[in-house]
Design a protein around this motif. Structure first.
Motif, PDB file in Angstrom:
ATOM      1  N   GLY A  36      39.486 -33.166  -0.460  1.00  0.00           N
ATOM      2  CA  GLY A  36      39.390 -31.803  -0.939  1.00  0.00           C
ATOM      3  C   GLY A  36      38.339 -31.020  -0.171  1.00  0.00           C
ATOM      4  N   PHE A  37      38.200 -29.737  -0.510  1.00  0.00           N
ATOM      5  CA  PHE A  37      37.267 -28.865   0.209  1.00  0.00           C
ATOM      6  C   PHE A  37      35.828 -29.357   0.104  1.00  0.00           C
ATOM      7  N   PHE A  38      35.372 -29.623  -1.116  1.00  0.00           N
ATOM      8  CA  PHE A  38      33.980 -30.027  -1.310  1.00  0.00           C
ATOM      9  C   PHE A  38      33.727 -31.438  -0.765  1.00  0.00           C
ATOM     10  N   GLU A  39      34.717 -32.295  -0.822  1.00  0.00           N
ATOM     11  CA  GLU A  39      34.576 -33.623  -0.227  1.00  0.00           C
ATOM     12  C   GLU A  39      34.429 -33.524   1.287  1.00  0.00           C
ATOM     13  N   THR A  40      35.211 -32.635   1.899  1.00  0.00           N
ATOM     14  CA  THR A  40      35.117 -32.447   3.352  1.00  0.00           C
ATOM     15  C   THR A  40      33.760 -31.882   3.755  1.00  0.00           C
ATOM     16  N   ILE A  41      33.238 -30.926   2.966  1.00  0.00           N
ATOM     17  CA  ILE A  41      31.914 -30.372   3.251  1.00  0.00           C
ATOM     18  C   ILE A  41      30.843 -31.452   3.135  1.00  0.00           C
ATOM     19  N   LYS A  42      30.959 -32.288   2.110  1.00  0.00           N
ATOM     20  CA  LYS A  42      29.997 -33.378   1.930  1.00  0.00           C
ATOM     21  C   LYS A  42      30.072 -34.360   3.093  1.00  0.00           C
ATOM     22  N   LEU A  43      31.299 -34.685   3.525  1.00  0.00           N
ATOM     23  CA  LEU A  43      31.467 -35.574   4.675  1.00  0.00           C
ATOM     24  C   LEU A  43      30.881 -34.949   5.926  1.00  0.00           C
ATOM     25  N   LEU A  44      31.082 -33.649   6.088  1.00  0.00           N
ATOM     26  CA  LEU A  44      30.553 -32.944   7.254  1.00  0.00           C
ATOM     27  C   LEU A  44      29.031 -33.027   7.306  1.00  0.00           C
ATOM     28  N   LEU A  45      28.383 -32.837   6.180  1.00  0.00           N
ATOM     29  CA  LEU A  45      26.920 -32.913   6.122  1.00  0.00           C
ATOM     30  C   LEU A  45      26.436 -34.321   6.455  1.00  0.00           C
ATOM     31  N   TRP A  46      27.125 -35.327   5.937  1.00  0.00           N
ATOM     32  CA  TRP A  46      26.769 -36.708   6.252  1.00  0.00           C
ATOM     33  C   TRP A  46      26.898 -36.988   7.755  1.00  0.00           C
ATOM     34  N   VAL A  47      28.021 -36.596   8.320  1.00  0.00           N
ATOM     35  CA  VAL A  47      28.299 -36.906   9.729  1.00  0.00           C
ATOM     36  C   VAL A  47      27.325 -36.170  10.657  1.00  0.00           C
ATOM     37  N   VAL A  48      27.057 -34.899  10.367  1.00  0.00           N
ATOM     38  CA  VAL A  48      26.192 -34.109  11.243  1.00  0.00           C
ATOM     39  C   VAL A  48      24.743 -34.563  11.155  1.00  0.00           C
ATOM     40  N   PHE A  49      24.207 -34.649   9.933  1.00  0.00           N
ATOM     41  CA  PHE A  49      22.775 -34.874   9.775  1.00  0.00           C
ATOM     42  C   PHE A  49      22.366 -36.347   9.769  1.00  0.00           C
ATOM     43  N   ILE A  50      23.281 -37.231   9.410  1.00  0.00           N
ATOM     44  CA  ILE A  50      22.947 -38.651   9.399  1.00  0.00           C
ATOM     45  C   ILE A  50      23.500 -39.363  10.631  1.00  0.00           C
ATOM     46  N   ASP A  51      24.837 -39.292  10.806  1.00  0.00           N
ATOM     47  CA  ASP A  51      25.472 -40.036  11.894  1.00  0.00           C
ATOM     48  C   ASP A  51      25.086 -39.503  13.267  1.00  0.00           C
ATOM     49  N   CYS A  52      25.033 -38.187  13.408  1.00  0.00           N
ATOM     50  CA  CYS A  52      24.751 -37.604  14.721  1.00  0.00           C
ATOM     51  C   CYS A  52      23.258 -37.398  14.933  1.00  0.00           C
ATOM     52  N   VAL A  53      22.630 -36.559  14.106  1.00  0.00           N
ATOM     53  CA  VAL A  53      21.220 -36.225  14.312  1.00  0.00           C
ATOM     54  C   VAL A  53      20.305 -37.407  13.993  1.00  0.00           C
ATOM     55  N   GLY A  54      20.445 -37.972  12.787  1.00  0.00           N
ATOM     56  CA  GLY A  54      19.562 -39.057  12.376  1.00  0.00           C
ATOM     57  C   GLY A  54      19.663 -40.282  13.266  1.00  0.00           C
ATOM     58  N   VAL A  55      20.884 -40.773  13.443  1.00  0.00           N
ATOM     59  CA  VAL A  55      21.081 -41.949  14.305  1.00  0.00           C
ATOM     60  C   VAL A  55      20.724 -41.619  15.749  1.00  0.00           C
ATOM     61  N   GLY A  56      21.026 -40.393  16.189  1.00  0.00           N
ATOM     62  CA  GLY A  56      20.688 -39.988  17.558  1.00  0.00           C
ATOM     63  C   GLY A  56      19.184 -40.000  17.795  1.00  0.00           C
ATOM     64  N   LEU A  57      18.417 -39.487  16.846  1.00  0.00           N
ATOM     65  CA  LEU A  57      16.957 -39.506  16.972  1.00  0.00           C
ATOM     66  C   LEU A  57      16.428 -40.930  17.017  1.00  0.00           C
ATOM     67  N   LEU A  58      17.010 -41.798  16.203  1.00  0.00           N
ATOM     68  CA  LEU A  58      16.577 -43.194  16.175  1.00  0.00           C
ATOM     69  C   LEU A  58      16.886 -43.897  17.495  1.00  0.00           C
ATOM     70  N   ILE A  59      18.105 -43.727  17.998  1.00  0.00           N
ATOM     71  CA  ILE A  59      18.493 -44.376  19.252  1.00  0.00           C
ATOM     72  C   ILE A  59      17.677 -43.826  20.415  1.00  0.00           C
ATOM     73  N   ALA A  60      17.488 -42.499  20.471  1.00  0.00           N
ATOM     74  CA  ALA A  60      16.719 -41.892  21.560  1.00  0.00           C
ATOM     75  C   ALA A  60      15.285 -42.398  21.549  1.00  0.00           C
ATOM     76  N   THR A  61      14.684 -42.493  20.369  1.00  0.00           N
ATOM     77  CA  THR A  61      13.304 -42.985  20.268  1.00  0.00           C
ATOM     78  C   THR A  61      13.212 -44.444  20.694  1.00  0.00           C
ATOM     79  N   LEU A  62      14.184 -45.253  20.272  1.00  0.00           N
ATOM     80  CA  LEU A  62      14.197 -46.665  20.643  1.00  0.00           C
ATOM     81  C   LEU A  62      14.345 -46.831  22.151  1.00  0.00           C
ATOM     82  N   MET A  63      15.284 -46.104  22.761  1.00  0.00           N
ATOM     83  CA  MET A  63      15.490 -46.203  24.204  1.00  0.00           C
ATOM     84  C   MET A  63      14.305 -45.630  24.976  1.00  0.00           C
ATOM     85  N   TRP A  64      13.709 -44.572  24.461  1.00  0.00           N
ATOM     86  CA  TRP A  64      12.510 -43.998  25.089  1.00  0.00           C
ATOM     87  C   TRP A  64      11.384 -45.028  25.124  1.00  0.00           C
TER      88      TRP A  64
END
Length: 259
Positions: free
Chosen positions: A106-134
Motif C-alpha cells: 500500500g501507499f504508506f507501506e511503500t513510504i515506510k519501505l522507502l525510508l528504510w531503504v534510503v536512510f538505512i540500506d543506502c546512507v547508513g550502510v554506506g557510511l559504515l562501509i566507507a568508514t571501514l574501507m577508509w
C-alpha cells in the motif's frame, strides 16, 4: 590527456600553500562546500553525473581517470559536486517505489519501505562501509605512512556510491521485471535467475570497489580487495545446491520491515 602539472596561484614561493589556501583544503572545508552545494541545483553538473553512471557499466576505469584529473586540478580525490549523489537518490526512490508496486504494498507501506531503504540500506550502510574501507586502506594499504598520502573519507564514500549504483540498477530495477513471473516461483529456474543476478550485482560491487582503490597511486596490495570474489562464488554454488532464493528472502524481509 590528463594534465600532469598544476599551477596554484595561492602557493608561496617554496611551493607551500599559504595559510589561507591551506584552510580551504581541510576536510572540514571540503565537506562544508559539498554539503552547501546540495541546496544549489543550478550549480550541479547533472550531465557529467549521468556520464559517470553510464560508464560505471561500460568502462568504470574511465570514471576513475576523472578522479585523477580532479586531484590534479582541485587537490582532492573526492567529488566536490553532489550531482551524482542526487541522481543516485532519485534512482533509489523510483526503484523502491517499483519494488513496493511489485510486492503489492500500500501507499504508506511503500513510504515506510522507502525510508528504510534510503536512510538505512543506502546512507547508513554506506557510511559504515566507507568508514571501514577508509580505516583499512589508511592503516594497511598505504605504501608510506605520511600525511601527504592518505585516503580521503569522502573518496571512500564516493567509491562506495560508484559500486552501489550498478548493484542498485541490477537488483532494484532489472530484477523487478522477473520477480513475480520467474524468480519467486518455487522452481530451479527461479532461484537460478535470481541468485545469478545477485552474483553479478555483488561481483560488480567488488570489482568497482577494487578499481577505486587501485586507482590511488600511493596504495599497495589492492588486489586483496578482489579476494571476496572466491567467497561469493562458493556461496553462489551452495545456494544453488541448497535451493536458497536470495530474492525471495529479500522480498520477505522487505514485507517484514513495513508491518
Amino acid at each position: 590527456m590528463l594534465p600532469t602539472t598544476l599551477v596554484n596561484s595561492g602557493s608561496q614561493g617554496n611551493g607551500v600553500l599559504s595559510p589561507r589556501d591551506a584552510a580551504r583544503h581541510t576536510a572540514g572545508a571540503k565537506r562544508y562546500k559539498y554539503l552547501r552545494r546540495l541546496f544549489h541545483f543550478r550549480q550541479m553538473d547533472f550531465e557529467f553525473a549521468l556520464w559517470q553512471m553510464l560508464y560505471l557499466f561500460t568502462s568504470p576505469q574511465r570514471v576513475y581517470r576523472n578522479f585523477h584529473y580532479r586531484k590534479q586540478t582541485k587537490d582532492q580525490w573526492a567529488r566536490d559536486d553532489p550531482a551524482f549523489l542526487v541522481l543516485l537518490s532519485i534512482w533509489l526512490c523510483v526503484s523502491t517505489v517499483g519494488f513496493g508496486f511489485v510486492l503489492d504494498m500500500g501507499f504508506f507501506e511503500t513510504i515506510k519501505l522507502l525510508l528504510w531503504v534510503v536512510f538505512i540500506d543506502c546512507v547508513g550502510v554506506g557510511l559504515l562501509i566507507a568508514t571501514l574501507m577508509w580505516f583499512i586502506s589508511n592503516k594497511y594499504l598505504v605504501k608510506q605512512q605520511n600525511r601527504d598520502y592518505d585516503v580521503e573519507w569522502g573518496y571512500a564514500f564516493d567509491v562506495h556510491l560508484n559500486a552501489f549504483y550498478p548493484l542498485l540498477v541490477i537488483l532494484h530495477f532489472i530484477q523487478l521485471f522477473f520477480i513475480n513471473y520467474v524468480i519467486i516461483s518455487d522452481s530451479v529456474i527461479g532461484y537460478f535467475v535470481g541468485n545469478t543476478l545477485w552474483l553479478i550485482a555483488i561481483g560488480y560491487y567488488i570489482y568497482v570497489t577494487f578499481l577505486g582503490y587501485s586507482a590511488l597511486p600511493f596504495l599497495k596490495n589492492t588486489a586483496i580487495l578482489l579476494y571476496p570474489f572466491a567467497l561469493l562464488i562458493v556461496l553462489y554454488l551452495i545456494s544453488l545446491a541448497c535451493g536458497w532464493n536470495f530474492t525471495k528472502m529479500l522480498c520477505s524481509f522487505y514485507k517484514y520491515r513495513v508491518k
